[in-house]
Design a protein around this motif. Sequence first.
Motif, PDB file in Angstrom:
ATOM      1  N   LEU A 163    -107.682  -8.614 -11.795  1.00  0.00           N
ATOM      2  CA  LEU A 163    -107.362  -7.278 -12.314  1.00  0.00           C
ATOM      3  C   LEU A 163    -106.229  -6.619 -11.526  1.00  0.00           C
ATOM      4  O   LEU A 163    -105.494  -5.794 -12.063  1.00  0.00           O
ATOM      5  N   HIS A 164    -106.135  -6.963 -10.225  1.00  0.00           N
ATOM      6  CA  HIS A 164    -105.130  -6.365  -9.334  1.00  0.00           C
ATOM      7  C   HIS A 164    -105.190  -4.837  -9.391  1.00  0.00           C
ATOM      8  O   HIS A 164    -104.189  -4.167  -9.624  1.00  0.00           O
ATOM      9  N   ILE A 165    -106.382  -4.308  -9.174  1.00  0.00           N
ATOM     10  CA  ILE A 165    -106.541  -2.853  -9.277  1.00  0.00           C
ATOM     11  C   ILE A 165    -105.698  -2.114  -8.238  1.00  0.00           C
ATOM     12  O   ILE A 165    -105.358  -0.952  -8.419  1.00  0.00           O
ATOM     13  N   GLY A 166    -105.339  -2.807  -7.162  1.00  0.00           N
ATOM     14  CA  GLY A 166    -104.508  -2.187  -6.148  1.00  0.00           C
ATOM     15  C   GLY A 166    -103.083  -1.952  -6.603  1.00  0.00           C
ATOM     16  O   GLY A 166    -102.346  -1.175  -5.993  1.00  0.00           O
ATOM     17  N   ASP A 167    -102.671  -2.630  -7.670  1.00  0.00           N
ATOM     18  CA  ASP A 167    -101.315  -2.464  -8.199  1.00  0.00           C
ATOM     19  C   ASP A 167    -101.241  -1.351  -9.243  1.00  0.00           C
ATOM     20  O   ASP A 167    -100.171  -1.071  -9.775  1.00  0.00           O
TER      21      ASP A 167
ATOM     22  N   SER B 185    -102.372   2.717 -10.682  1.00  0.00           N
ATOM     23  CA  SER B 185    -102.637   4.053 -10.151  1.00  0.00           C
ATOM     24  C   SER B 185    -104.116   4.127  -9.804  1.00  0.00           C
ATOM     25  O   SER B 185    -104.927   3.388 -10.393  1.00  0.00           O
ATOM     26  N   PRO B 186    -104.521   4.968  -8.859  1.00  0.00           N
ATOM     27  CA  PRO B 186    -105.932   5.031  -8.460  1.00  0.00           C
ATOM     28  C   PRO B 186    -106.887   5.254  -9.638  1.00  0.00           C
ATOM     29  O   PRO B 186    -107.898   4.555  -9.765  1.00  0.00           O
ATOM     30  N   GLU B 187    -106.563   6.203 -10.493  1.00  0.00           N
ATOM     31  CA  GLU B 187    -107.447   6.497 -11.617  1.00  0.00           C
ATOM     32  C   GLU B 187    -107.516   5.318 -12.589  1.00  0.00           C
ATOM     33  O   GLU B 187    -108.592   4.947 -13.066  1.00  0.00           O
ATOM     34  N   GLU B 188    -106.379   4.719 -12.859  1.00  0.00           N
ATOM     35  CA  GLU B 188    -106.345   3.575 -13.770  1.00  0.00           C
ATOM     36  C   GLU B 188    -107.080   2.381 -13.162  1.00  0.00           C
ATOM     37  O   GLU B 188    -107.782   1.650 -13.862  1.00  0.00           O
TER      38      GLU B 188
ATOM     39  N   ARG C 269    -105.939   5.784  -1.558  1.00  0.00           N
ATOM     40  CA  ARG C 269    -104.694   6.227  -2.195  1.00  0.00           C
ATOM     41  C   ARG C 269    -104.961   7.438  -3.087  1.00  0.00           C
ATOM     42  O   ARG C 269    -104.175   8.382  -3.131  1.00  0.00           O
ATOM     43  N   GLY C 270    -106.076   7.387  -3.806  1.00  0.00           N
ATOM     44  CA  GLY C 270    -106.428   8.497  -4.681  1.00  0.00           C
ATOM     45  C   GLY C 270    -106.707   9.774  -3.911  1.00  0.00           C
ATOM     46  O   GLY C 270    -106.360  10.882  -4.353  1.00  0.00           O
ATOM     47  N   LYS C 271    -107.312   9.624  -2.740  1.00  0.00           N
ATOM     48  CA  LYS C 271    -107.597  10.805  -1.904  1.00  0.00           C
ATOM     49  C   LYS C 271    -106.292  11.426  -1.381  1.00  0.00           C
ATOM     50  O   LYS C 271    -106.133  12.643  -1.367  1.00  0.00           O
ATOM     51  N   LYS C 272    -105.373  10.565  -0.964  1.00  0.00           N
ATOM     52  CA  LYS C 272    -104.101  11.056  -0.441  1.00  0.00           C
ATOM     53  C   LYS C 272    -103.290  11.759  -1.517  1.00  0.00           C
ATOM     54  O   LYS C 272    -102.532  12.692  -1.235  1.00  0.00           O
TER      55      LYS C 272
END
Length: 225
Positions: free
Chosen positions: A94-98, A100-103, A160-163
Amino acid sequence: MNDNGQNGEKKKSRRPSQERTAQRDPERTRAAILEAATREFAENGMGGARVDAIAERAGTNKRMLYHYFGDKEQLYLRVLEEAYVGIRTAERALHIGDRSPEEGIGELALFTWRYFLQHPEFLSLLGTENLHRARWLRQSVRLKELHSHLIGELSDVLERGKKQGVFVESADPLHVYLTIASLGYFYLSNQYTLSTIFGRDLIEPNHLNAWERHIVHVTLASIKH
């Protein structure tokens, strides 16, 4: 008597043939045994699963099963490990790190729900192992490494989402994953009793689609500002 004798000879001749096939293609034989064992354990649990039935499903014999996996308990542990490897490997893709945080969180929620739908045997194996209080799972070092990667990647996405001010500071990676997994697992593991009690066929496509959207909404709502 001739017919009986011939049948007997045919039955006796199957074992050497099976062993020769296994020797020629050991990886194929191991894969066939694992697939057959997964179905047998998922359908009958650890206690009800039979080695004879697994060998028959795999088109081999008990001797080859013991040769490759040792005994029933070791085979069961290997089945559990492979089941977890399957979902963790697919998650990495999935590469969730690539994203946006929400996505990234939304995609993980969607993936987990759809994976559970497509792999009911995985849920059955989880149910069996929980009945035994993770007796066999605790023996696996391999699984701890797999799950540490999942939590690590999820932690990075949340940070990342928190920042960015998207997620609350209290968002915890384990809590997020438990939210996602529990919403899917409970629904599917209890679909028959819940459908009966509430008079609604929860496995109908429109209900499944609605619950999919609900999982994503609840997961994100629990961590967003």
